[in-house]
Every structure is written in structure tokens, then in C-alpha cells.
Design a protein around this motif. Structure first.
Motif, short mmCIF file in Angstrom:
data_model
loop_
_atom_site.label_atom_id
_atom_site.label_comp_id
_atom_site.label_asym_id
_atom_site.label_seq_id
_atom_site.Cartn_x
_atom_site.Cartn_y
_atom_site.Cartn_z
N UNK A 88 0.79 -1.22 0.00
CA UNK A 88 0.00 0.00 0.00
C UNK A 88 0.83 1.28 0.00
N UNK A 89 2.15 1.15 0.16
CA UNK A 89 3.04 2.30 0.03
C UNK A 89 3.35 2.63 -1.42
N UNK A 90 2.95 1.77 -2.33
CA UNK A 90 3.22 1.98 -3.75
C UNK A 90 2.56 3.28 -4.22
N UNK A 91 3.36 4.16 -4.80
CA UNK A 91 2.88 5.47 -5.24
C UNK A 91 4.02 6.22 -5.90
N UNK A 92 3.67 7.34 -6.51
CA UNK A 92 4.67 8.30 -6.93
C UNK A 92 4.91 9.25 -5.77
N UNK A 93 6.16 9.40 -5.37
CA UNK A 93 6.51 10.25 -4.25
C UNK A 93 7.07 11.57 -4.75
N UNK A 94 6.54 12.66 -4.23
CA UNK A 94 6.92 14.01 -4.65
C UNK A 94 7.57 14.77 -3.50
N UNK A 95 8.70 15.36 -3.78
CA UNK A 95 9.36 16.24 -2.83
C UNK A 95 8.72 17.62 -2.89
N UNK A 96 8.51 18.22 -1.73
CA UNK A 96 7.90 19.54 -1.64
C UNK A 96 8.80 20.49 -0.84
N UNK A 97 8.91 21.70 -1.34
CA UNK A 97 9.68 22.75 -0.67
C UNK A 97 8.80 23.97 -0.51
N UNK A 98 8.73 24.51 0.70
CA UNK A 98 8.06 25.78 0.94
C UNK A 98 9.13 26.76 1.37
N UNK A 99 9.37 27.78 0.52
CA UNK A 99 10.52 28.63 0.76
C UNK A 99 10.33 30.03 0.19
N UNK A 100 11.15 30.95 0.71
CA UNK A 100 11.28 32.28 0.16
C UNK A 100 12.54 32.33 -0.68
N UNK A 101 12.46 32.89 -1.87
CA UNK A 101 13.63 33.04 -2.71
C UNK A 101 14.35 34.36 -2.45
N UNK A 102 13.63 35.34 -1.95
CA UNK A 102 14.21 36.64 -1.60
C UNK A 102 13.61 37.10 -0.28
N UNK A 103 14.31 37.96 0.44
CA UNK A 103 13.84 38.38 1.75
C UNK A 103 12.55 39.18 1.67
N UNK A 104 12.32 39.82 0.54
CA UNK A 104 11.17 40.70 0.38
C UNK A 104 9.98 40.02 -0.30
N UNK A 105 10.08 38.74 -0.55
CA UNK A 105 8.98 37.99 -1.15
C UNK A 105 8.37 37.03 -0.14
N UNK A 106 7.15 36.58 -0.44
CA UNK A 106 6.53 35.58 0.39
C UNK A 106 6.99 34.18 0.05
N UNK A 107 6.50 33.22 0.79
CA UNK A 107 6.86 31.84 0.56
C UNK A 107 5.97 31.20 -0.49
N UNK A 108 6.56 30.28 -1.24
CA UNK A 108 5.84 29.56 -2.28
C UNK A 108 6.19 28.09 -2.25
N UNK A 109 5.29 27.29 -2.78
CA UNK A 109 5.50 25.85 -2.89
C UNK A 109 6.24 25.51 -4.17
N UNK A 110 7.22 24.61 -4.05
CA UNK A 110 7.95 24.09 -5.19
C UNK A 110 7.93 22.58 -5.12
N UNK A 111 7.89 21.93 -6.29
CA UNK A 111 7.70 20.49 -6.35
C UNK A 111 8.77 19.80 -7.19
N UNK A 112 9.16 18.63 -6.74
CA UNK A 112 10.03 17.78 -7.53
C UNK A 112 9.24 17.07 -8.61
N UNK A 113 9.94 16.35 -9.46
CA UNK A 113 9.31 15.70 -10.61
C UNK A 113 8.58 14.41 -10.24
N UNK A 114 8.83 13.89 -9.07
CA UNK A 114 8.23 12.65 -8.62
C UNK A 114 9.12 11.46 -8.91
#
Length: 121
Positions: A88-114
Motif C-alpha cells: 500500500x506504500x506503492x505510489x509516486x513520491x513528490x518532494x515539496x519545498x516551501x521557501x522564500x527566494x528573496x527576503x522581500x517575497x513571500x513563501x511559495x511551494x515548489x515540487x520535484x518531478x516525482x
């Protein structure tokens, strides 16, 4: 821009182990959290495990005691050690990053290819 490169997926027998890696590259000002999601055929994407910048960890109930999330801050890399794997663990696994790229911007989600994880019985 940010790029997330995943590795470590594959085919394993039930009861076996795999370790997934996800390396973030590019200019990153601040990482708030990194985590792993998975999506099985016909199912919605679900959170498997996450770790915050402060080291707080969260796991899905279905993987507690079997999976361990960790990070290497110097390498901007997050790992998922998966032990006692079940079909039941069989699946596509995706890496997720929640980060700021600059100090003056908000955080955004970024995703791996799976990466595909297949557990045979």
C-alpha cells in the motif's frame, strides 16, 4: 529558479527498505519546510512526512514507526528513510519545498518531478 531533484525510488519487496533523497538547488533565501507527498493511482495526493526549519516533524498515521524524515541543511537536502515497506506504500513520491527566494517575497511551494516507489508482495 529553484530546482528539486529526487532520487532513490525503485522496486522493492514487501518488508524491504528504500531511502529517497531530494536536493534543492538555486538561490534560496529561507526554507520554511520540506516534505514528501505521495499519490497512488486513483487516489488524491497525501502528505507523508514533513520537517520544518525548526526541526518539527509530522507524519501520516499510516507511516509512523516505519518512515523517518531528515535533512542536511548544508546540502539543502531532505531524505525519507522508508522501512518495512508495504504494498500500500506503492505510489509516486513528490518532494515539496516551501521557501522564500528573496527576503522581500513571500513563501511559495515548489515540487520535484516525482519518483516511483513500487512495493511487491
Amino acid at each position: 529558479q529553484v530546482q528539486l531533484v529526487e532520487s532513490g525510488g525503485g522496486l522493492v519487496q514487501a518488508g524491504g527498505s528504500l531511502r529517497l533523497s531530494c536536493a534543492a538547488s538555486g538561490s534560496i533565501f529561507s526554507i520554511n519546510a520540506m516534505g514528501w507527498y505521495r499519490q497512488a493511482p486513483g487516489k488524491q495526493r497525501e502528505l507523508v512526512a514533513a520537517i520544518t526549519s525548526g526541526g518539527r516533524m509530522n507524519y501520516a498515521d499510516s507511516v509512523k514507526g516505519r518512515f523517518t524524515i531528515s535533512r542536511d541543511n548544508a546540502k539543502n537536502t531532505v531524505y525519507l528513510q522508508m522501512n518495512n515497506l508495504k504494498p500500500e506504500d506503492t505510489a509516486v513520491y513528490y518532494c515539496n519545498l516551501f521557501a522564500q527566494l528573496r527576503w522581500y517575497t513571500g513563501g511559495y511551494d515548489y515540487w520535484g518531478q516525482g519518483t516511483q516507489v513500487t512495493v511487491s508482495s
